[in-house]
Motif scaffolding. Structure first.
Motif, mmCIF file in Angstrom:
data_model
loop_
_atom_site.group_PDB
_atom_site.id
_atom_site.type_symbol
_atom_site.label_atom_id
_atom_site.label_comp_id
_atom_site.label_asym_id
_atom_site.label_seq_id
_atom_site.Cartn_x
_atom_site.Cartn_y
_atom_site.Cartn_z
ATOM 1 N N PHE A 187 -7.925 17.490 -31.947
ATOM 2 C CA PHE A 187 -9.304 17.383 -32.423
ATOM 3 C C PHE A 187 -10.205 16.726 -31.388
ATOM 4 O O PHE A 187 -11.364 17.126 -31.225
ATOM 5 C CB PHE A 187 -9.354 16.597 -33.737
ATOM 6 C CG PHE A 187 -10.752 16.351 -34.227
ATOM 7 C CD1 PHE A 187 -11.509 17.393 -34.731
ATOM 8 C CD2 PHE A 187 -11.311 15.091 -34.173
ATOM 9 C CE1 PHE A 187 -12.802 17.181 -35.174
ATOM 10 C CE2 PHE A 187 -12.602 14.864 -34.611
ATOM 11 C CZ PHE A 187 -13.349 15.913 -35.118
ATOM 12 N N THR A 188 -9.700 15.720 -30.669
ATOM 13 C CA THR A 188 -10.550 15.010 -29.710
ATOM 14 C C THR A 188 -10.970 15.893 -28.547
ATOM 15 O O THR A 188 -11.948 15.585 -27.879
ATOM 16 C CB THR A 188 -9.851 13.753 -29.147
ATOM 17 O OG1 THR A 188 -8.621 14.131 -28.546
ATOM 18 C CG2 THR A 188 -9.632 12.717 -30.215
ATOM 19 N N GLY A 189 -10.261 16.979 -28.313
ATOM 20 C CA GLY A 189 -10.634 17.890 -27.238
ATOM 21 C C GLY A 189 -11.556 19.015 -27.679
ATOM 22 O O GLY A 189 -11.844 19.925 -26.906
ATOM 23 N N ARG A 190 -12.026 18.975 -28.884
ATOM 24 C CA ARG A 190 -12.861 20.066 -29.416
ATOM 25 C C ARG A 190 -14.342 19.670 -29.426
ATOM 26 O O ARG A 190 -14.687 18.488 -29.388
ATOM 27 C CB ARG A 190 -12.413 20.404 -30.831
ATOM 28 C CG ARG A 190 -10.965 20.830 -30.907
ATOM 29 C CD ARG A 190 -10.754 21.809 -32.025
ATOM 30 N NE ARG A 190 -9.346 22.113 -32.223
ATOM 31 C CZ ARG A 190 -8.706 23.058 -31.575
ATOM 32 N NH1 ARG A 190 -9.327 23.784 -30.686
ATOM 33 N NH2 ARG A 190 -7.434 23.285 -31.821
ATOM 34 N N PRO A 191 -15.212 20.663 -29.493
ATOM 35 C CA PRO A 191 -16.657 20.370 -29.535
ATOM 36 C C PRO A 191 -17.073 19.526 -30.740
ATOM 37 O O PRO A 191 -18.040 18.770 -30.653
ATOM 38 C CB PRO A 191 -17.298 21.758 -29.605
ATOM 39 C CG PRO A 191 -16.296 22.683 -29.012
ATOM 40 C CD PRO A 191 -14.954 22.100 -29.360
ATOM 41 N N ALA A 192 -16.338 19.613 -31.838
ATOM 42 C CA ALA A 192 -16.681 18.816 -33.019
ATOM 43 C C ALA A 192 -16.578 17.318 -32.725
ATOM 44 O O ALA A 192 -17.381 16.523 -33.212
ATOM 45 C CB ALA A 192 -15.774 19.189 -34.191
ATOM 46 N N MET A 193 -15.619 16.933 -31.917
ATOM 47 C CA MET A 193 -15.486 15.517 -31.555
ATOM 48 C C MET A 193 -16.656 15.078 -30.685
ATOM 49 O O MET A 193 -17.154 13.963 -30.830
ATOM 50 C CB MET A 193 -14.156 15.277 -30.827
ATOM 51 C CG MET A 193 -13.920 13.838 -30.488
ATOM 52 S SD MET A 193 -13.836 12.827 -31.980
ATOM 53 C CE MET A 193 -13.511 11.239 -31.271
ATOM 54 N N PHE A 194 -17.076 15.933 -29.776
ATOM 55 C CA PHE A 194 -18.240 15.618 -28.956
ATOM 56 C C PHE A 194 -19.469 15.438 -29.842
ATOM 57 O O PHE A 194 -20.257 14.508 -29.646
ATOM 58 C CB PHE A 194 -18.467 16.717 -27.918
ATOM 59 C CG PHE A 194 -19.610 16.442 -26.993
ATOM 60 C CD1 PHE A 194 -19.540 15.405 -26.077
ATOM 61 C CD2 PHE A 194 -20.763 17.200 -27.043
ATOM 62 C CE1 PHE A 194 -20.597 15.136 -25.226
ATOM 63 C CE2 PHE A 194 -21.823 16.949 -26.199
ATOM 64 C CZ PHE A 194 -21.739 15.911 -25.285
ATOM 65 N N ALA A 195 -19.625 16.296 -30.837
ATOM 66 C CA ALA A 195 -20.749 16.173 -31.774
ATOM 67 C C ALA A 195 -20.654 14.857 -32.557
ATOM 68 O O ALA A 195 -21.666 14.177 -32.763
ATOM 69 C CB ALA A 195 -20.770 17.361 -32.725
ATOM 70 N N LEU A 196 -19.442 14.492 -32.959
ATOM 71 C CA LEU A 196 -19.251 13.229 -33.665
ATOM 72 C C LEU A 196 -19.610 12.041 -32.771
ATOM 73 O O LEU A 196 -20.247 11.091 -33.215
ATOM 74 C CB LEU A 196 -17.809 13.112 -34.157
ATOM 75 C CG LEU A 196 -17.449 11.852 -34.933
ATOM 76 C CD1 LEU A 196 -18.235 11.777 -36.236
ATOM 77 C CD2 LEU A 196 -15.960 11.822 -35.219
#
Length: 120
Positions: free
Chosen positions: A16-25
């Motif tokens: 999850f930390t490598g996905r765009p959703a984590m960047f958004a978070l």
């Protein structure tokens, strides 16, 4: 059982930390932190500070577990290559568990190794 659960959770979190959703978070948390700073509301600032600190502390063991797993996999691959190569010294298998001084003593001289490769 706890070990298996920890592996599953850390592997899922690492993905999850490598996905765009984590960047958004992270952007959302940064926005909350900036908003809290300029709001002049101490409760809001303390809450934002606490939430950012908790996320940071949760990511540390996840990242360390991922690094440990990647390192162990890399060592297993290298050990397999060493054991498959007839010219390689089998004593090098598992050397990562030795002290740094012993590793340096076992390290082949680069010039000697280079010359041996050119002579064949």
């Amino acid at each position: 059982m706890l070990h298996r659960w920890f592996e599953k959770v850390t592997a899922g979190c690492a993905r999850f930390t490598g996905r765009p959703a984590m960047f958004a978070l992270c952007l959302l948390l940064a926005g909350v932190g900036i908003g809290a700073y300029f709001s002049n509301n101490d409760h809001f600032l303390n809450g934002a500070n606490l939430s950012i600190s908790i996320v940071t502390l949760l990511l540390l063991p996840i990242l360390q577990a991922t690094q440990n797993r990647d390192g162990a996999a890399l060592q297993a691959k290298l050990d397999e290559l060493i054991s498959a190569n007839r010219r390689a010294r089998n004593e090098m298998i598992g050397i990562e568990r030795d002290s740094e001084d012993k590793i340096e003593r076992e390290r082949p001289d680069r010039a000697t190794t280079r010359n041996q490769g050119n002579s064949e």
